[in-house]
Motif scaffolding. Structure first.
Motif, PDB file in Angstrom:
ATOM      1  N   SER A   1      -2.923   7.419  -3.911  1.00 20.50           N
ATOM      2  CA  SER A   1      -2.930   6.411  -2.686  1.00 20.50           C
ATOM      3  C   SER A   1      -4.145   5.840  -2.620  1.00 20.50           C
ATOM      4  O   SER A   1      -5.443   6.369  -3.152  1.00 20.50           O
ATOM      5  CB  SER A   1      -2.394   7.419  -1.508  1.00 20.50           C
ATOM      6  OG  SER A   1      -3.317   8.568  -1.300  1.00 20.50           O
TER       7      SER A   1
ATOM      8  N   PRO B   1       2.137   4.596  -1.452  1.00 21.46           N
ATOM      9  CA  PRO B   1       1.675   5.605  -2.474  1.00 21.46           C
ATOM     10  C   PRO B   1       2.346   5.694  -3.878  1.00 21.46           C
ATOM     11  O   PRO B   1       3.678   5.353  -3.778  1.00 21.46           O
ATOM     12  CB  PRO B   1       1.613   6.783  -1.788  1.00 21.46           C
ATOM     13  CG  PRO B   1       2.710   6.667  -0.844  1.00 21.46           C
ATOM     14  CD  PRO B   1       2.743   5.252  -0.251  1.00 21.46           C
TER      15      PRO B   1
ATOM     16  N   ASP C   1       0.996  -1.139  -0.067  1.00 20.26           N
ATOM     17  CA  ASP C   1       0.054   0.187  -0.065  1.00 20.26           C
ATOM     18  C   ASP C   1       0.892   1.303   0.078  1.00 20.26           C
ATOM     19  O   ASP C   1       0.685   2.322   0.651  1.00 20.26           O
ATOM     20  CB  ASP C   1      -0.952   0.107   1.277  1.00 20.26           C
ATOM     21  CG  ASP C   1      -2.031   0.979   0.853  1.00 20.26           C
ATOM     22  OD1 ASP C   1      -2.387   1.359  -0.146  1.00 20.26           O
ATOM     23  OD2 ASP C   1      -2.619   1.413   2.064  1.00 20.26           O
TER      24      ASP C   1
ATOM     25  N   TYR D   1      -5.602   6.554   3.364  1.00 22.14           N
ATOM     26  CA  TYR D   1      -4.841   7.770   3.698  1.00 22.14           C
ATOM     27  C   TYR D   1      -5.728   9.052   3.927  1.00 22.14           C
ATOM     28  O   TYR D   1      -6.820   9.087   3.261  1.00 22.14           O
ATOM     29  CB  TYR D   1      -3.885   7.990   2.620  1.00 22.14           C
ATOM     30  CG  TYR D   1      -2.588   6.940   2.511  1.00 22.14           C
ATOM     31  CD1 TYR D   1      -1.410   7.149   3.077  1.00 22.14           C
ATOM     32  CD2 TYR D   1      -2.896   5.742   1.704  1.00 22.14           C
ATOM     33  CE1 TYR D   1      -0.272   6.423   3.014  1.00 22.14           C
ATOM     34  CE2 TYR D   1      -2.020   4.818   1.711  1.00 22.14           C
ATOM     35  CZ  TYR D   1      -0.580   5.284   2.365  1.00 22.14           C
ATOM     36  OH  TYR D   1       0.570   4.351   2.155  1.00 22.14           O
TER      37      TYR D   1
END
Length: 246
Positions: free
Chosen positions: A116, A103, A101, A120
């Motif tokens: 992202s 970005p 995960d 987030y």
């Protein structure tokens, strides 16, 4: 009226027929009847030319003959280029073994777009973060000392620094401007035991230049684990003074 047409439309430029007549009568200024005929012809032709010119000017100004529009070239964002840059960034991050995960960054010159997941959160300052573990206890305050582990990454997902590899966690006092602004903002509302990923924009990042570690303005990503928060007090013994944190 005659002098006006003489000044603006002299006979030598009125056409072949009028110039031939002028040559036969020695110009428009002779004082005989034939010369007056030539002169009147010049004047009539000049009047017609002037009227025709004025008529065309009125037509153009009143949009009877519309002018063609002009178009300026504008630079537009090509979605195919964004898709290509995104795929390229993902491929490079995969080669650098970026964490899960992580970005993505679509960079075109100095323009950067952060991609992202919905996990987030973006703050008003531009800082982006995600909590993996919230932690427990009180958040650190100015003057307190925080102890934490961290791993730093660049936009390509390559690891640039790690306290885990150094074998010792970092310790710093809050509010002393010893940390990068974005980093301090990212941990000030964490709780001991919490784990967070912080995405720091260039505006909140470290200074750049030949005398610093960073040579260009880029986004920096940090995985932070806050270990503890300690109170600090100043201790003075004779001429010696220091700060002790417990």
């Amino acid at each position: 009226m005659l002098s006006f047409f003489r000044l603006n439309f002299p006979c030598p430029v009125q056409g072949t027929i009028f110039c031939q007549r002028k040559q036969l009568t020695h110009g428009c200024t002779n004082q005989n009847s034939k010369d007056y005929l030539v002169q009147d012809s010049c004047m009539l032709h000049s009047e017609k030319s002037l009227r025709r010119t004025l008529f065309l000017s009125v037509l153009v100004s009143t949009s009877v003959f519309p002018t063609l529009p002009s178009y300026g070239k504008t630079k537009s964002t090509n979605p195919y280029d964004e898709k290509r840059l995104l795929q390229q960034n993902r491929r490079i991050q995969k080669e650098n073994n970026a964490p899960e995960d992580f970005p993505n960054f679509i960079r075109e010159g100095f323009q950067v777009k952060v991609v992202s997941s919905d996990n987030y959160v973006k703050s008003d300052s531009g800082l982006i973060y995600r909590d993996f573990v919230v932690g427990q206890g009180d958040c650190p305050k100015d003057g307190q000392q925080v102890t934490f582990h961290y791993v730093g990454y660049n936009e390509s997902g390559r690891r640039i620094d790690s306290s885990y590899l150094q074998g010792t966690p970092a310790k710093i006092r809050m509010g002393t401007k010893a940390l990068v602004p974005g980093f301090e903002e990212g941990i000030k509302d964490m709780r001991p035991g919490g784990k967070r990923r912080i995405i720091i924009p260039p505006e909140l990042g470290p200074p750049v230049g030949p005398s610093t570690f960073f040579s260009a303005k880029q986004f920096e990503v940090f995985d932070v684990e806050l270990l503890s928060v300690q109170n600090c007090e100043r201790r003075t013994v004779a001429f010696y003074s220091d700060v002790v944190c417990n």
